[in-house]
Design a protein around this motif. Structure first.
Motif, mmCIF file in Angstrom:
data_model
loop_
_atom_site.group_PDB
_atom_site.id
_atom_site.type_symbol
_atom_site.label_atom_id
_atom_site.label_comp_id
_atom_site.label_asym_id
_atom_site.label_seq_id
_atom_site.Cartn_x
_atom_site.Cartn_y
_atom_site.Cartn_z
ATOM 1 N N CYS A 299 -5.417 2.708 8.777
ATOM 2 C CA CYS A 299 -5.246 2.640 7.317
ATOM 3 C C CYS A 299 -4.785 3.970 6.732
ATOM 4 O O CYS A 299 -5.216 5.044 7.163
ATOM 5 C CB CYS A 299 -6.577 2.214 6.683
ATOM 6 S SG CYS A 299 -6.487 1.957 4.907
ATOM 7 N N CYS A 300 -3.925 3.891 5.725
ATOM 8 C CA CYS A 300 -3.425 5.083 5.039
ATOM 9 C C CYS A 300 -4.398 5.589 3.986
ATOM 10 O O CYS A 300 -4.190 6.649 3.392
ATOM 11 C CB CYS A 300 -2.073 4.801 4.405
ATOM 12 S SG CYS A 300 -2.137 3.591 3.048
ATOM 13 N N GLY A 301 -5.461 4.814 3.715
ATOM 14 C CA GLY A 301 -6.450 5.241 2.719
ATOM 15 C C GLY A 301 -6.297 4.578 1.367
ATOM 16 O O GLY A 301 -7.065 4.865 0.452
ATOM 17 N N ASN B 238 -8.690 4.117 -2.989
ATOM 18 C CA ASN B 238 -8.274 5.482 -3.321
ATOM 19 C C ASN B 238 -8.756 5.918 -4.709
ATOM 20 O O ASN B 238 -8.686 7.100 -5.053
ATOM 21 C CB ASN B 238 -6.757 5.670 -3.194
ATOM 22 C CG ASN B 238 -5.962 4.565 -3.843
ATOM 23 O OD1 ASN B 238 -6.487 3.765 -4.616
ATOM 24 N ND2 ASN B 238 -4.677 4.509 -3.529
ATOM 25 N N LEU B 239 -9.250 4.981 -5.499
ATOM 26 C CA LEU B 239 -9.867 5.328 -6.778
ATOM 27 C C LEU B 239 -11.379 5.453 -6.653
ATOM 28 O O LEU B 239 -11.990 6.314 -7.282
ATOM 29 C CB LEU B 239 -9.534 4.278 -7.846
ATOM 30 C CG LEU B 239 -8.056 4.089 -8.202
ATOM 31 C CD1 LEU B 239 -7.922 3.032 -9.285
ATOM 32 C CD2 LEU B 239 -7.433 5.399 -8.673
ATOM 33 N N THR B 240 -11.984 4.596 -5.827
ATOM 34 C CA THR B 240 -13.445 4.560 -5.743
ATOM 35 C C THR B 240 -14.009 5.484 -4.661
ATOM 36 O O THR B 240 -15.152 5.916 -4.754
ATOM 37 C CB THR B 240 -13.934 3.126 -5.481
ATOM 38 O OG1 THR B 240 -13.346 2.641 -4.266
ATOM 39 C CG2 THR B 240 -13.532 2.200 -6.631
ATOM 40 N N GLU B 241 -13.217 5.777 -3.625
ATOM 41 C CA GLU B 241 -13.650 6.672 -2.554
ATOM 42 C C GLU B 241 -12.562 7.710 -2.297
ATOM 43 O O GLU B 241 -11.927 7.743 -1.236
ATOM 44 C CB GLU B 241 -13.925 5.869 -1.267
ATOM 45 C CG GLU B 241 -15.031 4.846 -1.371
ATOM 46 C CD GLU B 241 -16.415 5.486 -1.504
ATOM 47 O OE1 GLU B 241 -16.537 6.698 -1.223
ATOM 48 O OE2 GLU B 241 -17.362 4.771 -1.880
ATOM 49 N N ALA C 161 12.832 7.631 5.799
ATOM 50 C CA ALA C 161 12.039 6.755 4.934
ATOM 51 C C ALA C 161 10.937 6.105 5.754
ATOM 52 O O ALA C 161 11.077 5.908 6.965
ATOM 53 C CB ALA C 161 12.918 5.680 4.296
ATOM 54 N N VAL C 162 9.847 5.792 5.069
ATOM 55 C CA VAL C 162 8.783 5.000 5.683
ATOM 56 C C VAL C 162 8.742 3.669 4.937
ATOM 57 O O VAL C 162 8.821 3.624 3.708
ATOM 58 C CB VAL C 162 7.422 5.728 5.645
ATOM 59 C CG1 VAL C 162 7.026 6.119 4.240
ATOM 60 C CG2 VAL C 162 6.324 4.855 6.249
ATOM 61 N N VAL C 163 8.660 2.590 5.688
ATOM 62 C CA VAL C 163 8.728 1.248 5.130
ATOM 63 C C VAL C 163 7.404 0.545 5.391
ATOM 64 O O VAL C 163 6.851 0.646 6.495
ATOM 65 C CB VAL C 163 9.892 0.453 5.768
ATOM 66 C CG1 VAL C 163 10.060 -0.891 5.079
ATOM 67 C CG2 VAL C 163 11.177 1.261 5.699
ATOM 68 N N THR C 164 6.881 -0.147 4.388
ATOM 69 C CA THR C 164 5.610 -0.845 4.539
ATOM 70 C C THR C 164 5.537 -2.020 3.571
ATOM 71 O O THR C 164 6.166 -1.990 2.508
ATOM 72 C CB THR C 164 4.423 0.121 4.322
ATOM 73 O OG1 THR C 164 3.192 -0.550 4.614
ATOM 74 C CG2 THR C 164 4.385 0.663 2.902
ATOM 75 N N GLY C 165 4.757 -3.035 3.929
ATOM 76 C CA GLY C 165 4.770 -4.286 3.183
ATOM 77 C C GLY C 165 3.633 -4.479 2.211
ATOM 78 O O GLY C 165 3.186 -5.613 2.025
ATOM 79 N N ASN C 166 3.180 -3.408 1.577
ATOM 80 C CA ASN C 166 2.094 -3.561 0.600
ATOM 81 C C ASN C 166 2.215 -2.503 -0.485
ATOM 82 O O ASN C 166 2.455 -1.326 -0.195
ATOM 83 C CB ASN C 166 0.735 -3.436 1.285
ATOM 84 C CG ASN C 166 -0.406 -3.828 0.366
ATOM 85 O OD1 ASN C 166 -0.407 -4.912 -0.212
ATOM 86 N ND2 ASN C 166 -1.371 -2.952 0.209
ATOM 87 N N VAL C 167 2.020 -2.917 -1.727
ATOM 88 C CA VAL C 167 2.195 -2.004 -2.856
ATOM 89 C C VAL C 167 1.210 -0.845 -2.802
ATOM 90 O O VAL C 167 1.554 0.300 -3.118
ATOM 91 C CB VAL C 167 2.090 -2.768 -4.194
ATOM 92 C CG1 VAL C 167 0.724 -3.425 -4.354
ATOM 93 C CG2 VAL C 167 2.368 -1.852 -5.382
ATOM 94 N N GLY C 168 -0.036 -1.100 -2.403
ATOM 95 C CA GLY C 168 -1.017 -0.027 -2.342
ATOM 96 C C GLY C 168 -0.631 1.049 -1.360
ATOM 97 O O GLY C 168 -0.763 2.254 -1.642
ATOM 98 N N CYS C 169 -0.129 0.639 -0.191
ATOM 99 C CA CYS C 169 0.325 1.603 0.810
ATOM 100 C C CYS C 169 1.510 2.417 0.278
ATOM 101 O O CYS C 169 1.588 3.631 0.503
ATOM 102 C CB CYS C 169 0.730 0.892 2.092
ATOM 103 S SG CYS C 169 -0.555 -0.125 2.831
ATOM 104 N N ILE C 170 2.435 1.737 -0.398
ATOM 105 C CA ILE C 170 3.602 2.433 -0.944
ATOM 106 C C ILE C 170 3.167 3.508 -1.934
ATOM 107 O O ILE C 170 3.627 4.656 -1.877
ATOM 108 C CB ILE C 170 4.567 1.429 -1.614
ATOM 109 C CG1 ILE C 170 5.175 0.497 -0.564
ATOM 110 C CG2 ILE C 170 5.680 2.159 -2.374
ATOM 111 C CD1 ILE C 170 5.993 -0.652 -1.130
ATOM 112 N N LEU C 171 2.246 3.166 -2.833
ATOM 113 C CA LEU C 171 1.770 4.132 -3.828
ATOM 114 C C LEU C 171 1.050 5.297 -3.164
ATOM 115 O O LEU C 171 1.262 6.468 -3.521
ATOM 116 C CB LEU C 171 0.836 3.437 -4.821
ATOM 117 C CG LEU C 171 1.471 2.429 -5.783
ATOM 118 C CD1 LEU C 171 0.392 1.625 -6.496
ATOM 119 C CD2 LEU C 171 2.372 3.135 -6.793
ATOM 120 N N GLN C 172 0.202 5.000 -2.199
ATOM 121 C CA GLN C 172 -0.584 6.035 -1.531
ATOM 122 C C GLN C 172 0.301 6.990 -0.731
ATOM 123 O O GLN C 172 0.188 8.213 -0.837
ATOM 124 C CB GLN C 172 -1.619 5.382 -0.604
ATOM 125 C CG GLN C 172 -2.364 6.318 0.328
ATOM 126 C CD GLN C 172 -3.573 6.971 -0.304
ATOM 127 O OE1 GLN C 172 -3.685 7.018 -1.527
ATOM 128 N NE2 GLN C 172 -4.461 7.491 0.512
#
Length: 453
Positions: A381-383, A389-392, A414-425
């Motif tokens: 996990c990228c965290g 990433n807000l609570t911990e 570039a790094v590619v990933t299929g989830n908005v949370g991962c992209i933001l983090q």
């Protein structure tokens, strides 16, 4: 030795206490509620082999057995058996779990860890002492994030400040440090906000011969933050011969509410989705956010018995966009993109919860001239982990740095990933590291490869 560590060493030889009145310890959570949500056999499936530990992000970071899946199962079972109360120590070990479900992929016994930790986290939130979560976090997680239109309205000032350069200026002079910690972390994760464009029509025709009719799930934060990815998803589906329906009555998947410990509002959102999608008229419900897809596919397990039949039918239709395209047989794009080398990060709730691993890579490998570089610890996990990433923030930061070091080592553009949370983090960490590497959804690249942009 802490209470938690002591329980960890003894729990495997204990039997469940059948009579609630005989429990020697005040559990601190509603055990009757947990008994209605957790099949006790799920605990017994764990054979304590420890093969899960190397895949657990928190154990890899702390080396503490209580921060491993095996250790947390010991703790949860001890609480349910009535031999351990939910002390601050126990609560901390369980709260620290990202619910990434990497342990499920690693487990040789098929332990369904998510079906243990998720109701337990709900119980922990329901019994949390006052002040456990700030009023601001409660406001954001319960009343803002799950509602896409509210998020769009809340982002309007930030979009304007970005456009005139004010947000960057405030960041440069350090004034953003005066924000409350939660808002400061949110501000640091803000992507370059687009205008959003026109609302997608309710029906989009296929390009070429019609091969399928699909419904597009929009979500809440994902669509508000990255409306261009939503539009790209629709275009890619059209390019592959799909008639795309965008149901107007759909809502948030319910994951944010559910993982914040408020079950009924989550179920209300789920029921709104059950009503909104005409299951008989579509071949699949398409999702482009891993966290949403995992939640939608779990409706049949999570929702009450009265909703089970419809929820299971709904869940059977849900497909990640990469999963569906590979199953359909994707049309190869004719154009290259601006990148030559990219790396792919496996979003936890795509690879572990949905077992979608090869399909996004197959789509990327179709793009002419694009080289896919392997990423070390791609499944760690990228965290981000939803709102983790807000609570911990401390553990999230450690995992974000770990992920960024591996990404930089690939030399990819570039790094590619299929989830908005991962992209933001990951994008936030890239900004902190001062690198030019960009972060995108695989569908964004595929869309440009089709369009020739």
């Amino acid at each position: 030795m802490t209470t938690a560590e002591s329980a960890t060493r003894t729990v495997s030889s204990q039997k469940p206490v059948e009579d609630p009145a005989s429990r020697p310890v005040d559990a601190g959570v509603d055990l009757d509620w947990l008994a209605s949500k957790i099949d006790y056999r799920r605990f017994q499936e764990c054979i304590h082999c420890g093969l899960c530990t190397a895949s657990c992000p928190t154990y890899v970071e702390t080396g503490n057995e209580n921060d491993s899946p095996r250790g947390r199962i010991y703790l949860m079972r001890s609480v349910v058996d009535g031999r351990l109360g939910v002390s601050d120590d126990v609560r901390r070990h369980l709260d620290l779990c990202l619910d990434c479900r990497a342990c499920e992929t690693a487990c040789p016994s098929g332990v369904r860890y998510g079906q243990l930790i998720e109701p337990f986290k709900v119980a922990l939130q329901q019994s949390a002492p006052p002040g456990k979560r700030s009023w601001l976090q409660t406001l954001i997680l319960r009343y803002l994030f799950p509602y896409g239109e509210r998020v769009k309205i809340a982002l309007a000032p930030a979009r304007l400040m970005q456009r005139v350069g004010l947000l960057d200026a405030l960041d440069t002079v350090g004034l953003t440090r005066l924000l409350p910690p939660t808002l400061r972390r949110m501000q640091a994760m803000l992507p370059k906000l687009s205008s959003g464009g026109a609302k997608l029509p309710e029906v989009l025709p296929p390009i070429g011969p019609k091969r399928a009719r699909v419904a597009l799930f929009l979500g809440c934060v994902a669509d508000a933050m990255y409306p261009q990815t939503t539009a790209a998803t629709a275009r890619v589906l059209q390019r592959n011969g799909c008639e795309v329906v965008v149901p107007r009555g759909q809502a948030c998947c319910g994951a944010i509410h559910y993982h914040s410990g408020i079950e009924e509002p989550a179920f209300d959102l789920a029921r709104a989705n059950l009503r909104a999608f005409d299951l008989d008229s579509v071949d699949a419900i398409i999702v482009n956010a891993a966290g949403c897809g995992a939640m939608l596919k779990d409706y049949g397990h999570l929702l009450p018995q009265s909703d089970h039949d419809l929820a299971r039918r709904f869940a059977s239709k849900v497909k990640d966009v990469s999963e569906f395209l590979v199953q359909l047989g994707p049309i190869a794009p004719a154009h290259s993109v601006s990148y030559r080398k990219v790396t792919y990060h496996d979003a936890c709730h795509l690879v572990h919860a949905q077992r979608v691993r090869s399909q996004p890579r197959q789509l990327l490998e179709m793009i002419p001239g694009l080289e896919l570089i392997p990423l070390e610890e791609t499944e760690i996990c990228c965290g981000a982990a939803g709102t983790y990433n807000l609570t911990e923030p401390e553990m999230s930061e450690r995992l974000g740095r770990r992920k960024m070091e591996h990404i930089l080592a690939t030399g990819a553009e570039a790094v590619v990933t299929g989830n908005v949370g991962c992209i933001l983090q990951i994008a936030r960490k890239a900004k902190e590291y001062g690198t030019t590497i960009t972060v995108e959804h695989p569908i964004d690249l595929l869309d440009r490869a089709y369009e020739g942009r």
